[in-house]
Design a protein around this motif. Structure first.
Motif, PDB file in Angstrom:
ATOM      1  N   ARG A 161     -26.267  23.023 -15.424  1.00 54.46           N
ATOM      2  CA  ARG A 161     -25.558  24.157 -13.680  1.00 54.46           C
ATOM      3  C   ARG A 161     -24.252  23.487 -13.778  1.00 54.46           C
ATOM      4  NH1 ARG A 161     -31.044  22.287 -10.236  1.00 54.46           N
ATOM      5  NH2 ARG A 161     -32.542  24.684 -10.910  1.00 54.46           N
ATOM      6  N   ASP A 162     -23.508  22.003 -13.159  1.00 52.67           N
ATOM      7  CA  ASP A 162     -22.515  21.746 -13.078  1.00 52.67           C
ATOM      8  C   ASP A 162     -21.453  21.953 -14.050  1.00 52.67           C
ATOM      9  OD1 ASP A 162     -23.450  20.186 -11.309  1.00 52.67           O
ATOM     10  OD2 ASP A 162     -23.193  18.528 -11.848  1.00 52.67           O
ATOM     11  N   ALA A 163     -22.081  21.937 -15.509  1.00 51.71           N
ATOM     12  CA  ALA A 163     -21.007  22.112 -16.787  1.00 51.71           C
ATOM     13  C   ALA A 163     -20.954  24.053 -16.004  1.00 51.71           C
ATOM     14  CB  ALA A 163     -21.693  22.492 -17.624  1.00 51.71           C
ATOM     15  N   VAL A 164     -22.034  24.948 -15.928  1.00 50.25           N
ATOM     16  CA  VAL A 164     -21.911  26.276 -15.889  1.00 50.25           C
ATOM     17  C   VAL A 164     -20.778  26.529 -14.483  1.00 50.25           C
ATOM     18  CG1 VAL A 164     -22.913  28.023 -14.895  1.00 50.25           C
ATOM     19  CG2 VAL A 164     -23.945  26.871 -16.807  1.00 50.25           C
ATOM     20  N   SER A 165     -21.247  25.919 -13.588  1.00 51.30           N
ATOM     21  CA  SER A 165     -20.561  25.807 -12.144  1.00 51.30           C
ATOM     22  C   SER A 165     -18.590  25.275 -12.357  1.00 51.30           C
ATOM     23  CB  SER A 165     -20.779  24.960 -10.821  1.00 51.30           C
ATOM     24  OG  SER A 165     -22.084  25.132 -11.081  1.00 51.30           O
ATOM     25  N   ALA A 166     -18.323  24.681 -13.793  1.00 52.33           N
ATOM     26  CA  ALA A 166     -17.283  24.035 -13.589  1.00 52.33           C
ATOM     27  C   ALA A 166     -16.171  26.027 -14.254  1.00 52.33           C
ATOM     28  CB  ALA A 166     -16.739  22.953 -15.108  1.00 52.33           C
ATOM     29  N   LEU A 167     -17.468  26.021 -15.347  1.00 58.54           N
ATOM     30  CA  LEU A 167     -16.629  27.172 -15.614  1.00 58.54           C
ATOM     31  C   LEU A 167     -16.805  28.392 -14.852  1.00 58.54           C
ATOM     32  CD1 LEU A 167     -16.307  29.078 -18.624  1.00 58.54           C
ATOM     33  CD2 LEU A 167     -18.638  29.818 -18.670  1.00 58.54           C
ATOM     34  N   ALA A 168     -17.429  28.888 -13.771  1.00 59.67           N
ATOM     35  CA  ALA A 168     -17.098  29.555 -12.436  1.00 59.67           C
ATOM     36  C   ALA A 168     -16.202  29.795 -12.097  1.00 59.67           C
ATOM     37  CB  ALA A 168     -18.411  29.444 -12.013  1.00 59.67           C
ATOM     38  N   THR A 169     -15.699  28.020 -11.677  1.00 58.78           N
ATOM     39  CA  THR A 169     -14.750  28.051 -10.875  1.00 58.78           C
ATOM     40  C   THR A 169     -13.497  27.664 -11.194  1.00 58.78           C
ATOM     41  OG1 THR A 169     -15.113  25.416 -10.799  1.00 58.78           O
ATOM     42  CG2 THR A 169     -16.524  27.185  -8.305  1.00 58.78           C
ATOM     43  N   GLY A 170     -13.607  26.765 -12.630  1.00 66.79           N
ATOM     44  CA  GLY A 170     -12.194  26.572 -13.242  1.00 66.79           C
ATOM     45  C   GLY A 170     -12.372  25.375 -13.373  1.00 66.79           C
ATOM     46  N   GLU A 171     -13.000  24.553 -12.206  1.00 66.32           N
ATOM     47  CA  GLU A 171     -12.388  22.640 -12.191  1.00 66.32           C
ATOM     48  C   GLU A 171     -13.270  22.043 -13.209  1.00 66.32           C
ATOM     49  OE1 GLU A 171     -15.103  21.423  -8.613  1.00 66.32           O
ATOM     50  OE2 GLU A 171     -15.110  23.841  -7.112  1.00 66.32           O
ATOM     51  N   THR A 172     -11.906  21.654 -13.774  1.00 62.50           N
ATOM     52  CA  THR A 172     -12.017  20.309 -14.757  1.00 62.50           C
ATOM     53  C   THR A 172     -12.400  19.444 -14.246  1.00 62.50           C
ATOM     54  OG1 THR A 172      -9.733  20.686 -14.587  1.00 62.50           O
ATOM     55  CG2 THR A 172     -10.239  21.455 -16.480  1.00 62.50           C
ATOM     56  N   THR A 173     -11.953  19.205 -12.828  1.00 64.83           N
ATOM     57  CA  THR A 173     -12.379  17.429 -12.530  1.00 64.83           C
ATOM     58  C   THR A 173     -14.682  17.575 -12.538  1.00 64.83           C
ATOM     59  OG1 THR A 173     -10.680  17.546 -10.766  1.00 64.83           O
ATOM     60  CG2 THR A 173     -12.532  15.769 -10.875  1.00 64.83           C
ATOM     61  N   LEU A 174     -15.048  18.460 -12.310  1.00 60.36           N
ATOM     62  CA  LEU A 174     -16.493  18.623 -12.211  1.00 60.36           C
ATOM     63  C   LEU A 174     -16.945  18.686 -13.447  1.00 60.36           C
ATOM     64  CD1 LEU A 174     -18.907  19.100 -10.964  1.00 60.36           C
ATOM     65  CD2 LEU A 174     -18.377  21.205 -11.124  1.00 60.36           C
ATOM     66  N   ALA A 175     -16.016  19.559 -14.317  1.00 58.49           N
ATOM     67  CA  ALA A 175     -16.232  19.190 -15.767  1.00 58.49           C
ATOM     68  C   ALA A 175     -16.223  17.296 -16.398  1.00 58.49           C
ATOM     69  CB  ALA A 175     -15.594  19.768 -16.467  1.00 58.49           C
ATOM     70  N   GLY A 176     -15.552  16.918 -15.933  1.00 56.53           N
ATOM     71  CA  GLY A 176     -15.183  15.762 -16.421  1.00 56.53           C
ATOM     72  C   GLY A 176     -16.705  14.553 -15.920  1.00 56.53           C
ATOM     73  N   GLU A 177     -17.032  15.363 -14.572  1.00 55.21           N
ATOM     74  CA  GLU A 177     -18.092  14.638 -14.076  1.00 55.21           C
ATOM     75  C   GLU A 177     -19.650  14.545 -15.251  1.00 55.21           C
ATOM     76  OE1 GLU A 177     -17.927  11.975 -11.640  1.00 55.21           O
ATOM     77  OE2 GLU A 177     -16.246  12.808 -11.333  1.00 55.21           O
ATOM     78  N   VAL A 178     -20.017  15.501 -15.767  1.00 55.10           N
ATOM     79  CA  VAL A 178     -20.869  16.022 -16.936  1.00 55.10           C
ATOM     80  C   VAL A 178     -20.727  15.492 -17.585  1.00 55.10           C
ATOM     81  CG1 VAL A 178     -21.716  17.507 -18.251  1.00 55.10           C
ATOM     82  CG2 VAL A 178     -20.574  18.711 -15.175  1.00 55.10           C
TER      83      VAL A 178
END
Length: 344
Positions: A161-178
């Motif tokens: 879910r976080d990976a898909v959310s990071a794609l939707a928002t462009g938040e690389t920080t969230l991608a890093g949390e994954v």
């Protein structure tokens, strides 16, 4: 017992006091160097069978402690692979020694960090300049396979879910949390495999872990592998989000995220069917595969209509491929449920 025969039939005899006796095959007794007066151990072999073992071998059964030597030039990854293998086999105490006066710092630090991050219930219980001892302190009742698997699934679904959310928002920080969450999945994956291997060798362990048969052991092993692979693809999605540097059509991103939502739900519903041991639920999940295929084809067709930077296009295609793999791992889990519940 004749050579080549897999079994032998013996009659049950009754003594004067009403006890039931069966004679042991002579060849079996000789091969194990048993004599009159030696003791044997009877244990439940599961599914109506009875296991007979010499007392000495029964007492000694199961690994407990082991020691290996680490040379100065040994690759740290090689050390980790050996520790993991010994942990999975079921050793409770793992000792590492070096022929030098002290370990190379890269070796000791690497081992301790890996144990902290990846091995559930394992601690460094002794450390000197030339010896490190690891001990698995957790026991079977403290963490069941079902509880460990549920934790794995919870983290994996959160990663997706976080990976898909990071794609939707462009938040690389969230991608890093994954990426940081992957260790948690690996920890419980190693733990489950360790317990399953030990359960396959000892019926009492199998019962303590809440498993009923060898089918359960095989099924849970396949499910654990599928959950690990789904988490790996959540990491790949996050890495590809981090690699994207050019803004892409919001409409296209939205459609890929819808595909991601469907893949995650497909995976989650498959695991729910496993928790409930529900054949119909698993069957219904598999019926939805066609819907995912149609949605994926629409996304791929839309991608071809846009002028997209080649590097960006590569990242998007890899994300779609990872979502496809997540759906496939969900279908693998659903098929395991069918196999476990087809016969009541």
């Amino acid at each position: 017992m004749e050579q080549g025969k897999k079994f032998e039939v013996r009659r049950i005899q009754v003594t004067g006091r009403g006890s039931f006796i069966v004679s042991l095959p002579k060849r079996w007794v000789i091969e194990r160097s048993l004599n009159r007066g030696d003791k044997v151990v009877f244990s439940d072999g599961g599914e109506g069978s009875l296991r007979i073992s010499p007392l000495e071998s029964a007492v000694k059964s199961g690994p407990s402690e082991t020691t290996f030597t680490i040379n100065p030039l040994t690759d740290p990854e090689s050390i980790i692979r050996r520790i993991v293998a010994l942990y999975l086999i079921g050793f409770t105490v793992i000792r590492m020694k070096t022929p030098q006066n002290r370990f190379e710092a890269v070796h000791s630090d690497y081992v301790k960090e890996f144990v902290r991050r990846k091995l559930v219930g394992t601690e460094v219980v002794f450390e000197s300049p030339n010896e490190i001892t690891l001990q698995v302190l957790i026991s079977y009742p403290e963490l069941s396979i079902d509880s460990a698997l549920r934790r794995m699934v919870t983290v994996t679904v959160a990663m997706l879910r976080d990976a898909v959310s990071a794609l939707a928002t462009g938040e690389t920080t969230l991608a890093g949390e994954v990426l940081k969450m992957e260790d948690e999945v690996d920890r419980f994956g190693f733990y489950i495999v360790r317990q399953l291997k030990m359960a396959s060798q000892d019926l009492s362990v199998m019962k303590q872990l809440g498993l009923n048969s060898g089918r359960d052991i095989i099924g849970y092993r396949l499910v654990t592998k599928s959950v690990e692979r789904a988490a790996d693809h959540a990491v790949k999605i996050a890495e590809n989000v981090q690699a994207m540097r050019v803004k892409t059509s919001s409409r296209l991103i939205q459609k890929i995220c819808e595909l991601g939502g469907e893949a995650t739900k497909f995976f989650e519903d498959s695991v729910k069917a496993l928790y409930r041991r529900n054949y119909e639920e698993a069957d219904n999940v598999l019926k939805r595969m066609g819907m995912f295929d149609s949605l994926e084809n629409r996304v791929l067709n839309d991608m071809n209509r846009y002028k997209i930077d080649p590097v960006q296009m590569s990242s998007l295609r890899l994300i779609v491929e990872s979502l496809r793999r997540v759906e496939e791992y969900g279908s693998d889990i659903a098929e395991v449920v069918l196999n476990l519940t087809a016969v009541g």
